[in-house]
Scaffold this motif. Structure first.
Motif, PDB file in Angstrom:
ATOM      1  N   UNK A  49      73.740  60.908  37.408  1.00 48.00           N
ATOM      2  CA  UNK A  49      72.687  59.915  37.498  1.00 48.00           C
ATOM      3  C   UNK A  49      71.992  59.907  36.138  1.00 48.00           C
ATOM      4  N   UNK A  50      72.248  58.865  35.349  1.00 45.42           N
ATOM      5  CA  UNK A  50      71.695  58.751  33.997  1.00 45.42           C
ATOM      6  C   UNK A  50      70.530  57.766  34.056  1.00 45.42           C
ATOM      7  N   UNK A  51      69.315  58.286  33.933  1.00 42.23           N
ATOM      8  CA  UNK A  51      68.128  57.499  34.251  1.00 42.23           C
ATOM      9  C   UNK A  51      67.151  57.462  33.071  1.00 42.23           C
ATOM     10  N   UNK A  52      66.765  56.230  32.706  1.00 42.27           N
ATOM     11  CA  UNK A  52      65.743  56.024  31.680  1.00 42.27           C
ATOM     12  C   UNK A  52      64.479  56.791  32.037  1.00 42.27           C
ATOM     13  N   UNK A  53      63.872  57.385  31.031  1.00 40.81           N
ATOM     14  CA  UNK A  53      62.571  58.022  31.186  1.00 40.81           C
ATOM     15  C   UNK A  53      61.722  57.673  29.978  1.00 40.81           C
ATOM     16  N   UNK A  58      54.697  56.535  23.357  1.00 37.33           N
ATOM     17  CA  UNK A  58      55.618  56.988  22.317  1.00 37.33           C
ATOM     18  C   UNK A  58      55.723  55.908  21.234  1.00 37.33           C
ATOM     19  N   UNK A  59      55.009  56.089  20.159  1.00 34.14           N
ATOM     20  CA  UNK A  59      54.952  55.074  19.110  1.00 34.14           C
ATOM     21  C   UNK A  59      56.261  54.910  18.340  1.00 34.14           C
ATOM     22  N   UNK A  60      57.202  55.811  18.537  1.00 37.52           N
ATOM     23  CA  UNK A  60      58.466  55.751  17.800  1.00 37.52           C
ATOM     24  C   UNK A  60      59.597  55.115  18.594  1.00 37.52           C
ATOM     25  N   UNK A  74      56.986  59.951  35.598  1.00 41.47           N
ATOM     26  CA  UNK A  74      55.919  60.269  36.530  1.00 41.47           C
ATOM     27  C   UNK A  74      55.498  59.119  37.434  1.00 41.47           C
ATOM     28  N   UNK A  75      56.182  57.964  37.331  1.00 42.22           N
ATOM     29  CA  UNK A  75      55.819  56.839  38.193  1.00 42.22           C
ATOM     30  C   UNK A  75      56.909  56.594  39.240  1.00 42.22           C
ATOM     31  N   UNK A 102      67.428  60.044  30.227  1.00 45.32           N
ATOM     32  CA  UNK A 102      67.846  59.459  28.960  1.00 45.32           C
ATOM     33  C   UNK A 102      66.705  58.672  28.336  1.00 45.32           C
ATOM     34  N   UNK A 103      66.676  58.680  27.041  1.00 41.95           N
ATOM     35  CA  UNK A 103      65.617  58.032  26.284  1.00 41.95           C
ATOM     36  C   UNK A 103      66.111  56.737  25.651  1.00 41.95           C
ATOM     37  N   UNK A 104      67.417  56.632  25.485  1.00 43.84           N
ATOM     38  CA  UNK A 104      68.031  55.466  24.847  1.00 43.84           C
ATOM     39  C   UNK A 104      68.916  54.744  25.847  1.00 43.84           C
ATOM     40  N   UNK A 105      69.456  53.612  25.437  1.00 42.57           N
ATOM     41  CA  UNK A 105      70.311  52.828  26.327  1.00 42.57           C
ATOM     42  C   UNK A 105      71.507  53.636  26.829  1.00 42.57           C
TER      43      UNK A 105
END
Length: 181
Positions: A49-53, A58-60, A74-75, A102-105
């Motif tokens: 399960x690859x999930x965006x977080x 995060x300004x970058x 957390x939502x 995951x932080x990226x696509x």
């Protein structure tokens, strides 16, 4: 052994009131996606399960300028959608079921996914989830570049952009050699 990578099938991406929703298009793939997931788990295959977080502060992170806040850590928007949620809860303690933040696509970018697949001798990855033309496509590109065989389950992927969805399926088949089933 093969692997199933379930990408971003979360409340924010699928629910009618999700923050970046595929809406009815995403909801229509639920039964097929859940059925495939059950099948892979029952076969003892590796299910990821690859999930965006995301963190909107995060300004970058470039997505903060491209899309509204979604899948915020957390939502409830980050929770798996529909029948996939209780399935994951029931199976998450198996050593063949793995959650990746995951932080990226791409599910490969900045994660240990490639290592986990190679440890298990996996050469073929099956892709499901949303969005076909964003996270599914970028995961497919990285998998292709890493030498994996690709299977994309057409009835288990979707996007909020029908043109992008169709284009991505053609691209994955014609350029990445993915088997579209």
């Amino acid at each position: 052994m093969e692997a199933l990578i379930s990408i971003d099938y979360t409340y924010d991406f699928v629910a009618t009131d999700g923050k970046l929703t595929t809406g009815k298009a995403g909801q229509q793939i639920e039964q097929h996606l859940v059925s495939l997931t059950k099948q892979f788990i029952a076969n003892g295959d590796f299910v990821v399960f690859a999930i965006d977080g995301h963190d909107p502060a995060d300004q970058y992170h470039p997505e903060n300028d491209l899309f509204p806040p979604h899948n915020v850590i957390g939502t409830a928007g980050r929770e798996l959608y529909g029948a996939l949620a209780p399935l994951y809860q029931a199976e998450k303690d198996k050593d063949t079921v793995y959650w990746i933040d995951k932080r990226h696509y791409s599910a490969f970018s900045g994660t240990d996914l490639d290592i986990r697949l190679r440890e298990r001798g996996i050469q073929t990855v099956h892709l499901t989830g949303v969005c076909t033309d964003i996270c599914v496509l970028h995961t497919a590109i990285d998998a292709y570049n890493l030498g994996y065989k690709l299977v994309v389950h057409e009835q288990a992927v979707q996007s909020f952009d029908p043109v992008g969805h169709d284009w991505a399926l053609k691209h994955m088949k014609g350029t990445l050699g993915a088997q579209i089933v």
